[in-house]
Structure formats: C-alpha cells, structure tokens
Design a protein around this motif. Structure first.
Motif, PDB file in Angstrom:
ATOM      1  N   ALA A  24       0.739  -1.185  -0.061  1.00 52.33           N
ATOM      2  CA  ALA A  24       0.053   0.034  -0.021  1.00 52.33           C
ATOM      3  C   ALA A  24       0.852   1.356  -0.098  1.00 52.33           C
ATOM      4  CB  ALA A  24      -0.850  -0.031   1.129  1.00 52.33           C
ATOM      5  N   PRO A  25       0.448   2.516  -0.597  1.00 54.36           N
ATOM      6  CA  PRO A  25       1.259   3.542  -0.983  1.00 54.36           C
ATOM      7  C   PRO A  25       1.400   4.429   0.124  1.00 54.36           C
ATOM      8  CG  PRO A  25      -0.550   3.891  -2.008  1.00 54.36           C
ATOM      9  CD  PRO A  25      -0.753   2.518  -1.534  1.00 54.36           C
ATOM     10  N   VAL A  26       0.956   4.203   1.536  1.00 52.99           N
ATOM     11  CA  VAL A  26       1.086   4.893   2.568  1.00 52.99           C
ATOM     12  C   VAL A  26       1.782   3.936   3.861  1.00 52.99           C
ATOM     13  CG1 VAL A  26      -1.094   6.181   2.118  1.00 52.99           C
ATOM     14  CG2 VAL A  26      -1.485   4.368   3.439  1.00 52.99           C
ATOM     15  N   ASP A  27       2.255   4.773   4.838  1.00 55.08           N
ATOM     16  CA  ASP A  27       3.060   3.893   5.874  1.00 55.08           C
ATOM     17  C   ASP A  27       2.534   4.360   7.347  1.00 55.08           C
ATOM     18  OD1 ASP A  27       4.449   6.355   5.882  1.00 55.08           O
ATOM     19  OD2 ASP A  27       5.779   5.072   4.373  1.00 55.08           O
ATOM     20  N   LEU A  28       2.987   5.715   7.977  1.00 58.76           N
ATOM     21  CA  LEU A  28       2.881   6.153   8.976  1.00 58.76           C
ATOM     22  C   LEU A  28       1.589   6.921   9.266  1.00 58.76           C
ATOM     23  CD1 LEU A  28       6.728   6.901  10.129  1.00 58.76           C
ATOM     24  CD2 LEU A  28       5.183   4.899  10.845  1.00 58.76           C
ATOM     25  N   GLN A  29       0.736   7.127   8.552  1.00 53.80           N
ATOM     26  CA  GLN A  29      -0.246   8.024   8.322  1.00 53.80           C
ATOM     27  C   GLN A  29      -1.375   7.349   9.189  1.00 53.80           C
ATOM     28  OE1 GLN A  29       1.155   7.317   5.636  1.00 53.80           O
ATOM     29  NE2 GLN A  29       1.681   9.329   4.465  1.00 53.80           N
ATOM     30  N   ALA A  30      -2.381   8.180   9.914  1.00 49.51           N
ATOM     31  CA  ALA A  30      -3.500   7.558  10.529  1.00 49.51           C
ATOM     32  C   ALA A  30      -4.390   7.333   9.217  1.00 49.51           C
ATOM     33  CB  ALA A  30      -3.992   8.427  11.651  1.00 49.51           C
ATOM     34  N   VAL A  31      -5.200   6.146   9.406  1.00 50.53           N
ATOM     35  CA  VAL A  31      -6.148   5.761   8.384  1.00 50.53           C
ATOM     36  C   VAL A  31      -7.642   6.076   8.725  1.00 50.53           C
ATOM     37  CG1 VAL A  31      -6.812   4.233   6.561  1.00 50.53           C
ATOM     38  CG2 VAL A  31      -4.355   4.216   7.145  1.00 50.53           C
ATOM     39  N   LYS A  32      -8.083   7.380   8.142  1.00 45.49           N
ATOM     40  CA  LYS A  32      -9.235   7.542   8.731  1.00 45.49           C
ATOM     41  C   LYS A  32     -10.466   7.494   7.616  1.00 45.49           C
ATOM     42  CE  LYS A  32      -9.463   9.574  12.435  1.00 45.49           C
ATOM     43  NZ  LYS A  32      -9.303   8.720  13.886  1.00 45.49           N
ATOM     44  N   ALA A  33     -11.785   7.597   7.850  1.00 44.23           N
ATOM     45  CA  ALA A  33     -12.677   7.608   6.815  1.00 44.23           C
ATOM     46  C   ALA A  33     -13.778   8.252   7.287  1.00 44.23           C
ATOM     47  CB  ALA A  33     -13.156   6.113   6.640  1.00 44.23           C
ATOM     48  N   ALA A  34     -14.409   9.078   6.369  1.00 47.97           N
ATOM     49  CA  ALA A  34     -15.629   9.741   6.517  1.00 47.97           C
ATOM     50  C   ALA A  34     -16.890   9.123   6.199  1.00 47.97           C
ATOM     51  CB  ALA A  34     -15.648  11.032   5.775  1.00 47.97           C
ATOM     52  N   ASP A  86     -22.504  17.862  11.824  1.00 43.50           N
ATOM     53  CA  ASP A  86     -21.341  17.177  12.205  1.00 43.50           C
ATOM     54  C   ASP A  86     -20.855  16.081  11.407  1.00 43.50           C
ATOM     55  OD1 ASP A  86     -20.519  18.981  14.317  1.00 43.50           O
ATOM     56  OD2 ASP A  86     -22.026  17.973  15.600  1.00 43.50           O
ATOM     57  N   ALA A  87     -19.907  15.901  10.660  1.00 48.37           N
ATOM     58  CA  ALA A  87     -19.532  14.785   9.929  1.00 48.37           C
ATOM     59  C   ALA A  87     -19.097  13.622  10.845  1.00 48.37           C
ATOM     60  CB  ALA A  87     -18.325  15.165   9.025  1.00 48.37           C
ATOM     61  N   GLU A  88     -19.249  12.548  10.178  1.00 45.56           N
ATOM     62  CA  GLU A  88     -18.838  11.299  10.607  1.00 45.56           C
ATOM     63  C   GLU A  88     -17.138  11.211  10.152  1.00 45.56           C
ATOM     64  OE1 GLU A  88     -19.850   6.481  11.135  1.00 45.56           O
ATOM     65  OE2 GLU A  88     -20.486   7.473   9.333  1.00 45.56           O
ATOM     66  N   ILE A  89     -16.368  10.923  11.087  1.00 41.59           N
ATOM     67  CA  ILE A  89     -15.057  10.574  11.005  1.00 41.59           C
ATOM     68  C   ILE A  89     -14.858   9.722  12.016  1.00 41.59           C
ATOM     69  CG2 ILE A  89     -12.796  11.429  10.832  1.00 41.59           C
ATOM     70  CD1 ILE A  89     -14.315  12.953   8.582  1.00 41.59           C
ATOM     71  N   PHE A  90     -14.307   8.268  11.481  1.00 40.68           N
ATOM     72  CA  PHE A  90     -13.846   7.346  12.271  1.00 40.68           C
ATOM     73  C   PHE A  90     -12.492   6.651  11.882  1.00 40.68           C
ATOM     74  CE2 PHE A  90     -16.502   5.712   8.714  1.00 40.68           C
ATOM     75  CZ  PHE A  90     -15.836   4.282   8.361  1.00 40.68           C
ATOM     76  N   THR A  91     -12.040   5.841  12.535  1.00 43.29           N
ATOM     77  CA  THR A  91     -10.684   5.297  12.248  1.00 43.29           C
ATOM     78  C   THR A  91     -11.007   3.996  11.540  1.00 43.29           C
ATOM     79  OG1 THR A  91      -9.601   5.916  14.343  1.00 43.29           O
ATOM     80  CG2 THR A  91      -8.699   3.993  13.113  1.00 43.29           C
ATOM     81  N   LYS A  92     -10.283   3.849  10.343  1.00 41.94           N
ATOM     82  CA  LYS A  92     -10.520   2.717   9.612  1.00 41.94           C
ATOM     83  C   LYS A  92      -9.583   1.600   9.596  1.00 41.94           C
ATOM     84  CE  LYS A  92     -11.736   0.044   6.056  1.00 41.94           C
ATOM     85  NZ  LYS A  92     -12.787  -1.062   6.001  1.00 41.94           N
ATOM     86  N   ALA A  93      -8.332   1.961   9.913  1.00 40.11           N
ATOM     87  CA  ALA A  93      -7.503   0.973  10.053  1.00 40.11           C
ATOM     88  C   ALA A  93      -6.071   1.521  10.688  1.00 40.11           C
ATOM     89  CB  ALA A  93      -6.864   0.336   8.445  1.00 40.11           C
ATOM     90  N   LEU A 141     -13.037   9.346   1.532  1.00 39.73           N
ATOM     91  CA  LEU A 141     -14.184  10.364   1.424  1.00 39.73           C
ATOM     92  C   LEU A 141     -15.529   9.895   1.482  1.00 39.73           C
ATOM     93  CD1 LEU A 141     -12.359  12.729  -1.395  1.00 39.73           C
ATOM     94  CD2 LEU A 141     -12.671  12.915   1.092  1.00 39.73           C
ATOM     95  N   GLY A 142     -15.844   8.508   1.360  1.00 47.00           N
ATOM     96  CA  GLY A 142     -16.991   7.848   1.245  1.00 47.00           C
ATOM     97  C   GLY A 142     -17.527   7.755  -0.081  1.00 47.00           C
ATOM     98  N   THR A 143     -18.540   6.796  -0.217  1.00 48.05           N
ATOM     99  CA  THR A 143     -19.085   6.265  -1.637  1.00 48.05           C
ATOM    100  C   THR A 143     -20.621   6.536  -1.691  1.00 48.05           C
ATOM    101  OG1 THR A 143     -18.917   4.271  -3.101  1.00 48.05           O
ATOM    102  CG2 THR A 143     -19.359   3.968  -0.661  1.00 48.05           C
ATOM    103  N   MET A 144     -20.928   6.684  -2.841  1.00 44.22           N
ATOM    104  CA  MET A 144     -22.494   6.572  -3.399  1.00 44.22           C
ATOM    105  C   MET A 144     -23.055   5.228  -3.791  1.00 44.22           C
ATOM    106  SD  MET A 144     -22.864   8.676  -6.721  1.00 44.22           S
ATOM    107  CE  MET A 144     -24.254   8.143  -7.045  1.00 44.22           C
ATOM    108  N   PHE A 145     -21.948   4.124  -3.744  1.00 45.30           N
ATOM    109  CA  PHE A 145     -22.186   3.127  -4.418  1.00 45.30           C
ATOM    110  C   PHE A 145     -22.654   2.363  -3.149  1.00 45.30           C
ATOM    111  CE2 PHE A 145     -21.151  -1.178  -6.135  1.00 45.30           C
ATOM    112  CZ  PHE A 145     -21.906  -0.980  -7.368  1.00 45.30           C
ATOM    113  N   ALA A 146     -24.084   1.646  -3.093  1.00 42.43           N
ATOM    114  CA  ALA A 146     -24.421   0.686  -2.403  1.00 42.43           C
ATOM    115  C   ALA A 146     -25.263  -0.301  -3.050  1.00 42.43           C
ATOM    116  CB  ALA A 146     -25.030   1.516  -1.477  1.00 42.43           C
ATOM    117  N   PRO A 147     -24.545  -1.641  -3.249  1.00 43.44           N
ATOM    118  CA  PRO A 147     -25.010  -2.375  -4.100  1.00 43.44           C
ATOM    119  C   PRO A 147     -26.151  -3.235  -3.577  1.00 43.44           C
ATOM    120  CG  PRO A 147     -22.922  -3.190  -3.166  1.00 43.44           C
ATOM    121  CD  PRO A 147     -23.133  -1.926  -2.900  1.00 43.44           C
TER     122      PRO A 147
END
Length: 401
Positions: A105-115, A188-195, A334-340
């Motif tokens: 994966a092209p990231v390393d020490l960064q916190a991995v968050k998700a909206a 308020d936006a939802e921001i959570f820790t993904k990994a 950033l989130g997705t609009m795709f909900a199968p």
C-alpha cells in the motif's frame, strides 16, 4: 481460485495519462527485509520502472511532509529496483517468489481515517441497515418505506443548513429519524478510524472479510493523503470494506464492521498534487467498481465525487485541526455513493461478497486498485508494524536522513 490480476501489465493499473503524474509507492524488498519508498518513472524503452528514493525519503510520511511533495519526488535520486511489470507480477501472494520485490500500500505511518455517510444513496442504505438490524431479508421492504418517507434526492441539501434541520423536524415527528441521517444532513460529519498505520493492503494483494459476516460489500472510494499541517498533498484509491450486518445490528459495532485484518485496501500508487492533478480534479472524479465472482456473478457501478454532500476540504477540516492533530499526517477515505442492492442469492437479500471475488476499483486520474476477497484469517498476516519499521530503517542507516 481465479487470479487477482488478469495481466501483469503496468498499463492496467496506471492512470490514463500514464507517467505524467507524480506517482509514489512502496515496495517490499526481501534483500533488505523491509519496505522502500519508490517513485514510478519511465525506464529504458519507455517502460515504467520503480526507483528506490528511500535515501531522500525513508517513508511516504516524510515525502508528504515536504513543502512541495510532487517536486520533491521528481528531484529525488535513487536506485532502480525493477520494472513495474515484474514487481506487479510478483505481488499476488499465492504466486509470489519471496526472494523478489512486491508492491505494498502507498502509505505508511499516516493515521487511516474515513468519512461516513457522505452521499445521499449510501446514507439511505445505512438507515436501511439500521432498521433491518443486520438482517438482509428485511432490507427490500424497508428500502421502499424509507424511500417513501425521505426520498432519495438529497444531493442539494447542505448538511447543517436550515433546510436540513427543517427536514429533520419532519422526520423526527414521523418517527423516521436516524443516527445516520444525523451525520448525513446534520452539522457534524462522521469521521472514524478505518485501520491502523501500516496495516493496509495494496494493489494485487488479498483483502479481508470477517468470517462471521453474511452481508457485506466493497466501498470504492477516493482517499486523500493529508500532511500534518492539514495540507492535502495527494490522493489514491481505496476499498473501505464494510460488514453491513455488523454495523446494522448496532452503530457501536462500527469498529468491528470496518477494522479487520486486510480489510483496508489502498493503491495502486499515491498521486501527489501538482499542476496536472489537484483537489479540484478529485472533486470531478468518477470512481468505477467491478466485482467478478468465481460463481460467474458480475457487478458494476460508478460513484461520482460531484455528488458528495460535504466538500472534501470540509471533511479534512472535520478530521484534523485544533482538536485533532496527526504529526505523521493522515489518510482520509471520502465515502462512496455506491451501495449495491442487486440480489446475488435469494430474492430481497441484496449483494454480499463471496470468497474469491475479484474487486477492481478504477478512476481515470488514479489508475486501478485490484484485490481478491478472502476471509481475514486466510489473508497474509500483518506482522510488520511501526517498531519493526523503525528498527529496519535504523539498520539501513536511513533514520535522520
């Protein structure tokens, strides 16, 4: 089991403009027993090759902290490791030669968050999950009910606006309010820790599904890479694998629904912002998804960032600032609009993954992220954490570079 990649050709995963962008990544080098930061550059005969620039930037985090990361990447000297085609071919774990390099994966020490809940369609699906209490059998009927009460054209409704709050009052009065609507159209936006840092899998690797989940799906997204001073310096593609049954049972199970072994995929490369690709290009990005199952099932769809309800810059501001600091920077899905919702099995049960599914997430400016789904415990175990990285870099004389 079907191969992860159809062809080990760099053109299959690079952006449409090839090597015109500033592309950075990470490669595992067995002879060094650790990872290297690489630049993707044109080699002999025009074929893409990977150049180790770890002497200048021991980590992707260091590169992203530079005043102008794209220019710094282009200036950095280094050692050519191998053609990209060869490294890509050696990345799938079931056919890998462990004595040769492979992509990470092209990231390393960064916190991995998700909206979360940043698109109207996905917001409604979360409301449906909540009401179904994780039961896919009940989803179809609830989808019709929620659509009747709420509608599905909420794209023009600015979260937190007086109009949004007026809609909230109506829905509360009808008993249709939801915690997902709160973060979807509330202030308020939802921001959570993904990994965890260093736990993400890259292109060509296997992505993980919790074996206890019976209702889950991929979430194709753009992920921004943000420096510690809140500069958005680049973007990559991501798969925010989601367990719909776990999250639907209770929002307090979000951590279990989102953060599992190998359940965060990022790649193929980090494209750093320059005069050819910027945050405005991200805002115009269309992300496509293709799922191919070993049972012959096929699913496709698109997610347009222009439909997002909260601007990417606003989501970054919600993630970090005076109340939240990340000295090593952060990655933000950033989130997705795709909900199968297409039925894969019994009528009304909608889509869920099966082991062996190949997932391709693609966008013109960022290339293609390709992974195959397996149960978490069957994916490559994550054993190389921050302590191992620091020891490895110190042993190579790279700390303090």
């Amino acid at each position: 089991m079907q191969p992860i990649l159809d062809a080990y050709d760099a053109r299959a995963i690079l952006p449409e403009d090839g090597l015109a962008g500033a592309l950075a990544g990470r490669v595992w080098r067995p002879e060094l027993n650790g990872p290297s930061t690489v630049a993707v550059r044109e080699g002999t005969g025009g074929a893409p090759e990977l150049v180790d620039i770890s002497r200048a930037f021991p980590t992707i985090r260091d590169l992203c902290e530079a005043p102008d990361p794209a220019s710094a990447l282009r200036r950095a000297a280094g050692e050519t490791i191998a053609p990209l085609d060869a490294v890509l071919a050696n990345t799938p774990p079931d056919t890998r030669d462990p004595s040769k390099p492979w992509l990470l994966a092209p990231v390393d020490l960064q916190a991995v968050k998700a909206a979360g809940v940043t698109f109207a369609v996905s917001m409604l699906e979360r409301v449906i999950e909540e009401r179904a209490r994780g039961n896919p059998d009940a989803a179809a009927a609830i989808r019709l009910e929620v659509g009747r009460l709420v509608g599905d054209d909420l794209r023009r409704l600015k979260p937190g606006s007086p109009e949004a709050m007026a809609l909230k009052d109506v829905l509360v009065a009808q008993g249709a309010w939801s915690q997902y609507l709160e973060v979807g159209i509330g202030p308020d936006a939802e921001i959570f820790t993904k990994a965890q840092p260093l736990s993400s899998v890259g292109c060509g690797q296997e992505a993980g599904l919790h074996p206890g989940s019976q209702w889950n799906n991929p979430e194709p997204e753009v992920a921004l890479v943000v420096a510690s001073d809140q500069r958005v310096v680049g973007a990559t593609l991501g798969n925010d694998v989601n367990l719909r049954d776990f999250e639907g049972r209770s929002a307090l199970l979000l951590g279990k629904a989102k953060d599992n072994a190998a359940s965060c995929a990022l790649g193929p490369f980090l494209r750093l912002f320059d005069d050819r690709f910027s945050l405005d290009d991200v805002r115009r990005t269309v992300v496509s998804l293709e799922v191919t199952g070993e049972d012959g099932f096929r699913l496709s769809g698109t997610s347009a960032l222009s439909e997002i309800s909260r601007d990417p810059a606003d989501l970054v501001a919600a993630m970090m600032g005076g109340t939240h600091q990340y000295p090593d920077g952060a990655v933000l899905f950033l989130g997705t609009m795709f909900a199968p919702v297409e039925d894969r099995g019994a009528p009304g049960q909608g889509f869920t993954h099966k082991v062996g599914d190949r997932v391709v997430i693609r966008s013109p400016g960022l290339g293609a992220l390709v992974n195959r789904m397996r149960h978490c415990q069957d994916c490559e175990p994550w054993t190389f954490g921050a302590a191992a990285l620091m020891r490895n870099l110190a042993g190579r004389g790279l700390l303090g570079a």
